[in-house]
Write a protein that holds these residues in place. Structure first.
Motif, PDB file in Angstrom:
ATOM      1  N   GLU A  47     -45.291 -26.371 -12.319  1.00  0.00           N
ATOM      2  CA  GLU A  47     -45.839 -27.673 -11.626  1.00  0.00           C
ATOM      3  C   GLU A  47     -46.059 -27.055 -10.770  1.00  0.00           C
ATOM      4  OE1 GLU A  47     -47.629 -29.763 -13.655  1.00  0.00           O
ATOM      5  OE2 GLU A  47     -47.342 -27.691 -15.527  1.00  0.00           O
ATOM      6  N   PRO A  48     -47.447 -27.968 -10.057  1.00  0.00           N
ATOM      7  CA  PRO A  48     -47.308 -28.598  -8.684  1.00  0.00           C
ATOM      8  C   PRO A  48     -45.592 -29.098  -7.760  1.00  0.00           C
ATOM      9  CG  PRO A  48     -48.868 -28.876  -9.413  1.00  0.00           C
ATOM     10  CD  PRO A  48     -48.092 -28.839 -10.462  1.00  0.00           C
ATOM     11  N   VAL A  49     -45.791 -29.274  -7.050  1.00  0.00           N
ATOM     12  CA  VAL A  49     -44.068 -30.001  -6.079  1.00  0.00           C
ATOM     13  C   VAL A  49     -44.308 -30.377  -4.669  1.00  0.00           C
ATOM     14  CG1 VAL A  49     -41.384 -29.667  -5.205  1.00  0.00           C
ATOM     15  CG2 VAL A  49     -42.490 -27.685  -7.632  1.00  0.00           C
ATOM     16  N   GLN A  50     -44.163 -31.629  -4.547  1.00  0.00           N
ATOM     17  CA  GLN A  50     -44.369 -32.109  -3.880  1.00  0.00           C
ATOM     18  C   GLN A  50     -42.705 -31.894  -2.477  1.00  0.00           C
ATOM     19  OE1 GLN A  50     -45.124 -36.389  -3.806  1.00  0.00           O
ATOM     20  NE2 GLN A  50     -44.912 -36.539  -1.065  1.00  0.00           N
ATOM     21  N   VAL A  51     -43.727 -31.234  -1.817  1.00  0.00           N
ATOM     22  CA  VAL A  51     -42.943 -30.967  -0.715  1.00  0.00           C
ATOM     23  C   VAL A  51     -42.091 -32.010   0.673  1.00  0.00           C
ATOM     24  CG1 VAL A  51     -41.908 -29.101   1.308  1.00  0.00           C
ATOM     25  CG2 VAL A  51     -43.141 -28.943  -1.052  1.00  0.00           C
ATOM     26  N   ALA A  52     -43.048 -32.771   0.589  1.00  0.00           N
ATOM     27  CA  ALA A  52     -43.182 -33.556   1.769  1.00  0.00           C
ATOM     28  C   ALA A  52     -44.511 -34.249   1.422  1.00  0.00           C
ATOM     29  CB  ALA A  52     -42.826 -33.109   3.294  1.00  0.00           C
ATOM     30  N   GLU A  53     -44.176 -35.921   2.242  1.00  0.00           N
ATOM     31  CA  GLU A  53     -45.132 -36.672   1.988  1.00  0.00           C
ATOM     32  C   GLU A  53     -47.317 -36.156   2.521  1.00  0.00           C
ATOM     33  OE1 GLU A  53     -47.979 -40.714   3.664  1.00  0.00           O
ATOM     34  OE2 GLU A  53     -45.349 -40.758   4.196  1.00  0.00           O
TER      35      GLU A  53
ATOM     36  N   PRO B 161     -47.561  -8.383  -8.399  1.00  0.00           N
ATOM     37  CA  PRO B 161     -46.281  -7.784  -9.359  1.00  0.00           C
ATOM     38  C   PRO B 161     -45.391  -9.003  -9.433  1.00  0.00           C
ATOM     39  CG  PRO B 161     -46.455  -7.546  -7.204  1.00  0.00           C
ATOM     40  CD  PRO B 161     -47.828  -7.392  -7.054  1.00  0.00           C
ATOM     41  N   LEU B 162     -45.730 -10.013  -8.846  1.00  0.00           N
ATOM     42  CA  LEU B 162     -44.563 -11.335  -8.611  1.00  0.00           C
ATOM     43  C   LEU B 162     -45.346 -12.745  -8.675  1.00  0.00           C
ATOM     44  CD1 LEU B 162     -42.274 -10.627  -6.025  1.00  0.00           C
ATOM     45  CD2 LEU B 162     -42.307  -9.953  -7.932  1.00  0.00           C
ATOM     46  N   PRO B 163     -44.937 -13.408  -9.256  1.00  0.00           N
ATOM     47  CA  PRO B 163     -45.458 -14.381  -9.051  1.00  0.00           C
ATOM     48  C   PRO B 163     -45.268 -15.286  -7.716  1.00  0.00           C
ATOM     49  CG  PRO B 163     -43.210 -14.731 -10.286  1.00  0.00           C
ATOM     50  CD  PRO B 163     -43.867 -13.454  -9.848  1.00  0.00           C
ATOM     51  N   GLU B 164     -46.736 -16.171  -7.548  1.00  0.00           N
ATOM     52  CA  GLU B 164     -46.650 -16.536  -6.383  1.00  0.00           C
ATOM     53  C   GLU B 164     -46.993 -18.087  -6.162  1.00  0.00           C
ATOM     54  OE1 GLU B 164     -49.159 -14.810  -2.296  1.00  0.00           O
ATOM     55  OE2 GLU B 164     -48.954 -13.960  -3.998  1.00  0.00           O
ATOM     56  N   GLN B 165     -46.991 -19.007  -4.870  1.00  0.00           N
ATOM     57  CA  GLN B 165     -47.570 -20.240  -5.124  1.00  0.00           C
ATOM     58  C   GLN B 165     -47.485 -20.335  -3.883  1.00  0.00           C
ATOM     59  OE1 GLN B 165     -44.208 -22.861  -5.257  1.00  0.00           O
ATOM     60  NE2 GLN B 165     -42.249 -21.897  -4.183  1.00  0.00           N
ATOM     61  N   GLY B 166     -48.673 -21.331  -3.625  1.00  0.00           N
ATOM     62  CA  GLY B 166     -49.215 -20.989  -2.317  1.00  0.00           C
ATOM     63  C   GLY B 166     -48.520 -23.045  -1.927  1.00  0.00           C
ATOM     64  N   LEU B 167     -49.119 -23.443  -1.000  1.00  0.00           N
ATOM     65  CA  LEU B 167     -48.544 -24.452   0.203  1.00  0.00           C
ATOM     66  C   LEU B 167     -50.579 -25.181   0.014  1.00  0.00           C
ATOM     67  CD1 LEU B 167     -46.008 -26.180   0.627  1.00  0.00           C
ATOM     68  CD2 LEU B 167     -46.341 -25.311   2.546  1.00  0.00           C
ATOM     69  N   ILE B 168     -50.519 -27.280  -0.649  1.00  0.00           N
ATOM     70  CA  ILE B 168     -51.254 -27.999   0.183  1.00  0.00           C
ATOM     71  C   ILE B 168     -50.959 -28.245   0.803  1.00  0.00           C
ATOM     72  CG2 ILE B 168     -53.009 -28.905  -1.139  1.00  0.00           C
ATOM     73  CD1 ILE B 168     -52.910 -27.537  -3.560  1.00  0.00           C
ATOM     74  N   VAL B 169     -51.520 -28.666   2.170  1.00  0.00           N
ATOM     75  CA  VAL B 169     -51.494 -29.633   3.272  1.00  0.00           C
ATOM     76  C   VAL B 169     -52.776 -30.371   3.521  1.00  0.00           C
ATOM     77  CG1 VAL B 169     -50.905 -29.819   5.994  1.00  0.00           C
ATOM     78  CG2 VAL B 169     -50.255 -27.274   4.237  1.00  0.00           C
ATOM     79  N   LYS B 170     -52.309 -31.770   3.118  1.00  0.00           N
ATOM     80  CA  LYS B 170     -53.416 -32.639   3.754  1.00  0.00           C
ATOM     81  C   LYS B 170     -53.636 -32.962   4.839  1.00  0.00           C
ATOM     82  CE  LYS B 170     -53.291 -35.482  -0.779  1.00  0.00           C
ATOM     83  NZ  LYS B 170     -53.037 -35.774  -1.534  1.00  0.00           N
ATOM     84  N   THR B 171     -54.322 -32.422   5.716  1.00  0.00           N
ATOM     85  CA  THR B 171     -54.884 -33.192   6.805  1.00  0.00           C
ATOM     86  C   THR B 171     -56.344 -34.204   7.197  1.00  0.00           C
ATOM     87  OG1 THR B 171     -56.041 -31.255   7.590  1.00  0.00           O
ATOM     88  CG2 THR B 171     -54.271 -30.911   7.138  1.00  0.00           C
ATOM     89  N   SER B 172     -56.437 -34.598   8.143  1.00  0.00           N
ATOM     90  CA  SER B 172     -57.258 -35.477   8.593  1.00  0.00           C
ATOM     91  C   SER B 172     -58.564 -34.953   8.840  1.00  0.00           C
ATOM     92  CB  SER B 172     -57.339 -35.806  10.327  1.00  0.00           C
ATOM     93  OG  SER B 172     -57.592 -35.056  11.436  1.00  0.00           O
ATOM     94  N   GLU B 173     -58.812 -33.513   8.109  1.00  0.00           N
ATOM     95  CA  GLU B 173     -60.342 -32.714   8.520  1.00  0.00           C
ATOM     96  C   GLU B 173     -60.596 -32.556   6.908  1.00  0.00           C
ATOM     97  OE1 GLU B 173     -62.162 -31.537  11.052  1.00  0.00           O
ATOM     98  OE2 GLU B 173     -61.042 -32.503  11.967  1.00  0.00           O
ATOM     99  N   GLY B 174     -59.130 -32.424   6.308  1.00  0.00           N
ATOM    100  CA  GLY B 174     -59.435 -32.344   4.648  1.00  0.00           C
ATOM    101  C   GLY B 174     -57.957 -31.324   4.117  1.00  0.00           C
ATOM    102  N   PRO B 175     -57.943 -30.886   2.962  1.00  0.00           N
ATOM    103  CA  PRO B 175     -57.268 -30.479   3.015  1.00  0.00           C
ATOM    104  C   PRO B 175     -57.135 -29.186   3.107  1.00  0.00           C
ATOM    105  CG  PRO B 175     -58.137 -30.585   0.527  1.00  0.00           C
ATOM    106  CD  PRO B 175     -59.152 -31.292   2.098  1.00  0.00           C
TER     107      PRO B 175
END
Length: 135
Positions: A94-100, A112-126
């Motif tokens: 499941e996604p984890v909130q890292v910070a606001e 070869p390994l599981p991986e996760q990305g990071l979604i950052v909300k900006t004023s220009e969009g995610p």
């Protein structure tokens, strides 16, 4: 305002930086400082951080995309600068909130390994940050 600063990449984008196989990006918001991946080695991360005027002791959270050496090798530099830094490794589907405004994608299964990305909300969009995009 959110800023995303590349600390380590295969090719240096400024003359005063060193390139190195791997990746690291610093996400700074008005309230939080998050590091996504740490590059291949502590000295490279420290060198580029100094060259960019970034104090690694202000990093509150490190998010690791996956556990390949070129994405986790610089972790020692961050732990040295801030021994209380929180480290988020892939593991939760499941996604984890890292910070606001900053959330992981959750673990994406793959070889070869599981991986996760990071979604950052900006004023220009995610903005989606990824390590190697194995999945």
């Amino acid at each position: 305002m959110v800023t995303i600063t590349i600390l380590v990449d295969n090719f240096a984008y400024k003359e005063e930086l060193k390139g190195g196989w791997g990746f690291s990006a610093l996400i700074a918001t008005p309230t939080d400082t998050v590091l996504f991946d740490t590059g291949p080695e502590p000295e490279l991360l420290k060198f580029n951080a100094r060259a960019l005027g970034i104090n690694l002791s202000f990093v509150e959270v490190v998010v690791l995309s996956h556990e390949h050496w070129d994405h986790v090798g610089g972790l020692e530099a961050v732990l040295e600068a801030n021994p209380r830094v929180k480290v988020i490794r892939p593991g939760s589907p499941e996604p984890v909130q890292v910070a606001e405004g900053i959330t992981t994608t959750g673990t994406l299964p793959g070889e070869p390994l599981p991986e996760q990305g990071l979604i950052v909300k900006t004023s220009e969009g995610p903005v989606l940050l990824v390590g190697c995009s194995h999945p």
